[in-house]
Design a protein around this motif. Sequence first.
Motif, mmCIF file in Angstrom:
data_model
loop_
_atom_site.group_PDB
_atom_site.id
_atom_site.type_symbol
_atom_site.label_atom_id
_atom_site.label_comp_id
_atom_site.label_asym_id
_atom_site.label_seq_id
_atom_site.Cartn_x
_atom_site.Cartn_y
_atom_site.Cartn_z
ATOM 1 N N SER A 2 111.508 -8.185 26.311
ATOM 2 C CA SER A 2 111.055 -9.539 26.579
ATOM 3 C C SER A 2 112.027 -10.552 26.001
ATOM 4 N N ALA A 289 111.990 -13.215 37.481
ATOM 5 C CA ALA A 289 110.654 -13.162 36.897
ATOM 6 C C ALA A 289 110.755 -12.680 35.455
ATOM 7 N N SER A 290 109.900 -13.176 34.632
ATOM 8 C CA SER A 290 109.938 -12.784 33.232
ATOM 9 C C SER A 290 109.471 -11.345 33.087
ATOM 10 N N SER A 291 110.217 -10.572 32.320
ATOM 11 C CA SER A 291 109.849 -9.163 32.186
ATOM 12 C C SER A 291 108.522 -9.015 31.462
ATOM 13 N N LEU A 292 108.238 -9.933 30.573
ATOM 14 C CA LEU A 292 106.966 -9.885 29.842
ATOM 15 C C LEU A 292 105.800 -10.013 30.805
ATOM 16 N N VAL A 293 105.933 -10.988 31.724
ATOM 17 C CA VAL A 293 104.859 -11.210 32.688
ATOM 18 C C VAL A 293 104.696 -9.996 33.583
ATOM 19 N N ASN A 295 105.331 -6.927 32.886
ATOM 20 C CA ASN A 295 104.685 -5.825 32.172
ATOM 21 C C ASN A 295 103.199 -6.044 32.037
ATOM 22 N N TYR A 296 102.797 -7.278 31.795
ATOM 23 C CA TYR A 296 101.369 -7.547 31.708
ATOM 24 C C TYR A 296 100.688 -7.275 33.039
ATOM 25 N N LYS A 297 101.376 -7.661 34.137
ATOM 26 C CA LYS A 297 100.756 -7.453 35.441
ATOM 27 C C LYS A 297 100.613 -5.970 35.719
ATOM 28 N N ARG A 299 100.262 -3.636 33.597
ATOM 29 C CA ARG A 299 99.184 -3.067 32.795
ATOM 30 C C ARG A 299 97.841 -3.463 33.351
ATOM 31 N N LYS A 300 97.787 -4.676 33.854
ATOM 32 C CA LYS A 300 96.490 -5.125 34.380
ATOM 33 C C LYS A 300 96.069 -4.256 35.553
ATOM 34 N N GLU B 18 107.645 -3.555 24.503
ATOM 35 C CA GLU B 18 108.293 -4.762 25.005
ATOM 36 C C GLU B 18 107.600 -6.052 24.597
ATOM 37 N N GLN B 20 104.532 -6.836 23.976
ATOM 38 C CA GLN B 20 103.209 -7.188 24.484
ATOM 39 C C GLN B 20 102.215 -7.323 23.354
ATOM 40 N N GLU B 92 107.073 -17.701 27.987
ATOM 41 C CA GLU B 92 107.166 -16.904 29.210
ATOM 42 C C GLU B 92 106.099 -17.272 30.217
ATOM 43 N N TYR B 93 104.907 -17.493 29.776
ATOM 44 C CA TYR B 93 103.793 -17.723 30.682
ATOM 45 C C TYR B 93 103.531 -19.190 30.954
ATOM 46 N N ILE B 185 108.362 -18.806 39.780
ATOM 47 C CA ILE B 185 109.265 -17.663 39.884
ATOM 48 C C ILE B 185 109.121 -16.787 38.651
ATOM 49 N N ARG B 186 109.036 -17.428 37.495
ATOM 50 C CA ARG B 186 108.923 -16.637 36.275
ATOM 51 C C ARG B 186 107.623 -15.861 36.251
ATOM 52 N N GLY B 188 106.344 -14.503 38.790
ATOM 53 C CA GLY B 188 106.397 -13.429 39.777
ATOM 54 C C GLY B 188 105.743 -13.765 41.099
#
Lengths: 306, 195
Positions: A2, A289-293, A295-297, A299-300, B18, B20, B92-93, B185-186, B188
């Motif tokens: 991230s 796209a953010s890698s953090l986002v 990964n959360y998606k 997992r969801k 990562e 989370q 990020e969010y 975009i960030r 997704g």
Amino acid sequence: MSEAYFRVESGALGPEENFLSLDDILMSHEKLPVRTETPIPRLGTFFLDRSGGAESDNAIPEVSLLARIPARKTTTPSGPRGLGAPRHRARCPLRLVVFQEAGPRALPSCTRRAQREVGWLPVLRRLERGDLGPSCPGCFGSFELNIHLPSPGSKLELPLWLAKGLFDNKRRILSVELPKIYQEGWRTVFSADANVVDLHKMGPHFYGFGSQLLHFDSPENADISQSLLQTFIGRFRRIMDSSQNAYNEDTSALVARLDEMERGLFQTGQKGLNDFQGWEKGQASQITASSLVQNYKKRKFTDMED
Amino acid sequence: MFCEKAMELVRELHRAPEGQLPAFNDGLRQVLEEMKALYEQNQSDVNEAKSGGRGDLIPTIKFRHCSLLRNRRCTVAYLYDRLLRIRALRWEYGSVLPNALRFHMSAEEMEWFNHYKKSLATYMRSLGGDEGLDITQDMKPPKSLYIEVRCLKDYGEFEVDDGTSVLLKKNSQHFLPRWKCEQLIRQGILEHVLS
């Protein structure tokens, strides 16, 4: 990795660990062999499950009873037949730990058997903590347990944080021995060829732990530090080459034999490689796209599928 | 063995991949109880050592003290690392977190997040003259004002600055201003298409 999460780095290779570093906390949890120099009272249950191994001088510490259990009575609240009632005997945990004021050899055979079978350790622990009252309604009399390691010189394995905390220059409480991997024998192996050794198996924090070991003022300190340095020099080239040339492939075989510090180095190398390749492809100006986002998606979705 | 619960917390956080944020582990309460018990035992032993002359208790006191320090270190590191992860979430969010993530945070962490958002907003407003500067935008140096984007998911209506609205349906492509799309975009929803 991230982009916005910057964890606290490990300081183990320097003079002191970083207080807030999770890596250092995990590293300092690894065990090293020590010898106690003085008895440490009232922590018997702690030491009991450490010293029960083949290496220790004293397999079972002495337990002494400080108050007497009166003679068997015939009436008891739990039933007409009294203390010896087999049903109560089977159920009452305290019954199992009645000792006499004597050494381990005088332990009645039932308790010796109980030691082996049941696990009187949790009971003793509760007694020591005061959870279980000092008297049990089925047994008569109250007793106070005083458990301690009878003699100094017991060999134990304690985590690094504890050894560091209890150690001092005069070696009043503990004296520390070097783990095998930092001793003469293994040092020769490392000097012969450092690349073949599986450092992940040898304690996953070889360098960090070894650097912190230097705090214990062993006469071999100079040799240990030299050995750590030379080992790293010997292995570094391979790590650098593999991390810079493994693009978009499965790297588990490459990192399997690396210790944690080397793995971090490998990951940094991979990140550099990926960033460079991304730049070459023109992704440097592409918003991604953010890698953090992501990964959360991911997992969801797996959570929803469960 | 002391400090086992605290180590469990640290390991759980270390294992989360990562950066989370795992759910807030209520085991923290057990760690605090263990610390309280250790402290009380030490208090009574110190009194005994001082008044009763039992100097042999000093190693024991030292032992418990080390465990207390260790527990403290583990809890502080646990909480701090979680804050670092929550801070990363703002970058990020964006300001609004999805509900699933909000359930992972404790009430205090949520409060911290709100304070952090406010501090960041105040700071951003203080830059760049009257209008302020959004520093969470333009993470990569921009090459043009308008960019081509393709929609990856159905999002619905999206309003552009001059009032026209665009329907973001899956696989539709649009030519939109950069600053409006960056956030999407960030997350997704859109994909930046390089021509």
